[in-house]
Scaffold this motif. Structure first.
Motif, mmCIF file in Angstrom:
data_model
loop_
_atom_site.group_PDB
_atom_site.id
_atom_site.type_symbol
_atom_site.label_atom_id
_atom_site.label_comp_id
_atom_site.label_asym_id
_atom_site.label_seq_id
_atom_site.Cartn_x
_atom_site.Cartn_y
_atom_site.Cartn_z
ATOM 1 N N GLY A 1 -6.619 4.760 1.326
ATOM 2 C CA GLY A 1 -6.565 4.773 -0.118
ATOM 3 C C GLY A 1 -7.037 3.450 -0.698
ATOM 4 N N ALA A 2 -7.036 3.379 -2.010
ATOM 5 C CA ALA A 2 -7.549 2.207 -2.685
ATOM 6 C C ALA A 2 -6.602 1.036 -2.580
ATOM 7 C CB ALA A 2 -7.815 2.536 -4.144
ATOM 8 N N GLY A 3 -5.305 1.322 -2.483
ATOM 9 C CA GLY A 3 -4.330 0.244 -2.442
ATOM 10 C C GLY A 3 -3.279 0.533 -1.393
ATOM 11 N N VAL A 4 -2.271 -0.344 -1.348
ATOM 12 C CA VAL A 4 -1.143 -0.147 -0.449
ATOM 13 C C VAL A 4 -0.135 0.773 -1.149
ATOM 14 C CG1 VAL A 4 0.731 -1.253 0.798
ATOM 15 C CG2 VAL A 4 -1.492 -2.407 0.598
ATOM 16 N N SER A 5 0.216 1.844 -0.479
ATOM 17 C CA SER A 5 1.114 2.829 -1.065
ATOM 18 C C SER A 5 2.480 2.769 -0.389
ATOM 19 C CB SER A 5 0.522 4.230 -0.908
ATOM 20 O OG SER A 5 1.400 5.213 -1.395
ATOM 21 N N GLN A 6 3.539 2.728 -1.204
ATOM 22 C CA GLN A 6 4.892 2.689 -0.662
ATOM 23 C C GLN A 6 5.719 3.828 -1.244
ATOM 24 O OE1 GLN A 6 5.376 -2.049 -1.078
ATOM 25 N NE2 GLN A 6 7.017 -1.051 0.093
ATOM 26 N N THR A 7 6.465 4.471 -0.359
ATOM 27 C CA THR A 7 7.373 5.534 -0.801
ATOM 28 C C THR A 7 8.716 5.414 -0.086
ATOM 29 O OG1 THR A 7 6.455 7.020 0.879
ATOM 30 C CG2 THR A 7 5.556 7.188 -1.368
ATOM 31 N N PRO A 8 9.828 5.762 -0.752
ATOM 32 C CA PRO A 8 9.890 6.099 -2.165
ATOM 33 C C PRO A 8 9.796 4.843 -3.027
ATOM 34 C CG PRO A 8 12.083 6.022 -1.254
ATOM 35 C CD PRO A 8 11.153 5.765 -0.094
ATOM 36 N N SER A 9 9.559 5.001 -4.297
ATOM 37 C CA SER A 9 9.536 3.843 -5.182
ATOM 38 C C SER A 9 10.957 3.379 -5.482
ATOM 39 C CB SER A 9 8.791 4.166 -6.478
ATOM 40 O OG SER A 9 9.376 5.288 -7.113
ATOM 41 N N CYS B 1 5.240 2.826 4.363
ATOM 42 C CA CYS B 1 4.132 2.047 3.831
ATOM 43 C C CYS B 1 2.814 2.585 4.385
ATOM 44 C CB CYS B 1 4.277 0.576 4.215
ATOM 45 S SG CYS B 1 2.842 -0.436 3.777
ATOM 46 N N ASP B 2 1.883 2.854 3.497
ATOM 47 C CA ASP B 2 0.549 3.309 3.868
ATOM 48 C C ASP B 2 -0.445 2.211 3.455
ATOM 49 O OD1 ASP B 2 -1.046 6.589 3.535
ATOM 50 O OD2 ASP B 2 -1.663 4.762 4.582
ATOM 51 N N PRO B 3 -0.970 1.456 4.409
ATOM 52 C CA PRO B 3 -1.799 0.294 4.058
ATOM 53 C C PRO B 3 -3.211 0.697 3.664
ATOM 54 C CG PRO B 3 -1.726 0.554 6.427
ATOM 55 C CD PRO B 3 -0.830 1.623 5.855
ATOM 56 N N ILE B 4 -3.968 -0.283 3.260
ATOM 57 C CA ILE B 4 -5.382 -0.057 2.950
ATOM 58 C C ILE B 4 -6.114 0.287 4.243
ATOM 59 C CG2 ILE B 4 -7.504 -1.224 2.208
ATOM 60 C CD1 ILE B 4 -5.759 -2.793 0.221
ATOM 61 N N SER B 5 -6.968 1.295 4.166
ATOM 62 C CA SER B 5 -7.709 1.728 5.349
ATOM 63 C C SER B 5 -8.527 0.573 5.932
ATOM 64 C CB SER B 5 -8.644 2.887 4.961
ATOM 65 O OG SER B 5 -9.417 3.292 6.065
ATOM 66 N N GLY B 6 -8.385 0.388 7.247
ATOM 67 C CA GLY B 6 -9.128 -0.680 7.907
ATOM 68 C C GLY B 6 -8.383 -1.991 8.007
ATOM 69 N N HIS B 7 -7.273 -2.103 7.302
ATOM 70 C CA HIS B 7 -6.458 -3.323 7.401
ATOM 71 C C HIS B 7 -5.585 -3.226 8.638
ATOM 72 C CE1 HIS B 7 -6.559 -4.996 3.017
ATOM 73 N NE2 HIS B 7 -7.767 -4.857 3.536
ATOM 74 N N THR B 8 -5.853 -4.099 9.608
ATOM 75 C CA THR B 8 -5.090 -4.031 10.847
ATOM 76 C C THR B 8 -3.769 -4.785 10.763
ATOM 77 O OG1 THR B 8 -6.277 -5.957 11.698
ATOM 78 C CG2 THR B 8 -7.160 -3.773 12.256
ATOM 79 N N ALA B 9 -3.680 -5.731 9.842
ATOM 80 C CA ALA B 9 -2.444 -6.507 9.693
ATOM 81 C C ALA B 9 -1.571 -5.865 8.623
ATOM 82 C CB ALA B 9 -2.767 -7.949 9.313
#
Lengths: 116, 116
Positions: A1-9, A23-31
């Protein structure tokens, strides 16, 4: 996705319960990083993943806290036997692979945990 | 533990004025970063300055670093009401495999209010 997504808010739970924060990080971010922010304070480091492995978990406060990242992408922070003092905003961040010259973290909006 | 201490804790100015925030830290660092946080949201990276740099500019932002005094300052010129937020300095002392890996230690932040 475009940003870092966290659930639940937002998560409200009772003392002693088990909680999972995703936590769903930015695609391609290994850290990937988890931080915790109490009211009126700056964020405090909890754990850092490089790929699937926890390279630095020195910030986890005790053994009730655990985090996983089984496939090197999505991460889950797990808190057992929650206590009122665990109430805080849990922030996830990700960054590009080290050695790319960039060590800037992109943060998600956070998961606000309230333990009653 | 919080390494950085920020000064002032709160700053209130009029639109168009400059805002200066200071950050002090205790141990040697790889780099120092400034982040901004709007109420209830995640942190946004503003600027990074490496330990061998003394000054950096980005748009209306100017950051200085004095490693001998272990201090940094963030200057926002010609402030706007939209600059109202909390500003955090964060130091990176982490090192693995010859490079830092983004384990940040944040200060307590400066709350900036810009009045229109």
């Amino acid at each position: 996705g475009a940003g870092v997504s966290q659930t639940p808010s937002n998560k409200v739970t009772e003392k002693g319960k088990y909680v999972e924060l995703r936590c769903d990080p930015i695609s391609g971010h290994t850290a990937l990083y988890w931080y915790r922010q109490s009211l009126g304070q700056g964020p405090e480091f909890l754990i850092y993943f490089q790929g699937t492995g926890a390279a630095d978990d020195s910030g986890l406060p005790n053994d009730r806290f655990f985090a996983v990242r089984p496939e090197g992408s999505v991460s889950t922070l797990k808190i057992q036997r929650t206590e009122r003092g665990d109430s805080a905003v849990y922030l996830c961040a990700s960054s590009p692979p080290w050695g790319s010259g960039a060590n800037v973290l992109t943060f998600g909006a956070g998961s606000r945990l309230t333990v009653l | 533990s919080q390494q950085g201490e920020e000064d002032p804790q709160a700053l209130s100015i009029q639109e168009g004025e400059n805002a200066t925030m200071n950050c002090s830290y205790k141990t040697s660092i790889n780099n120092l970063q400034w982040y901004r946080q709007n109420s209830g949201r995640g942190l946004v990276h503003l600027i990074l300055i490496r330990s061998n740099e003394r000054e950096k500019h980005s748009g209306r932002l100017r950051v200085t670093l004095d490693t001998s005094k272990k201090s940094s300052s963030l200057l926002i010129t010609a402030s706007r009401a939209a600059d109202t937020a909390s500003y955090f300095c964060a130091t990176d002392r982490s090192r693995a495999g010859g490079t830092s890996y983004g384990k940040l230690t944040f200060g307590q932040g400066t709350i900036l209010t810009v009045h229109p």
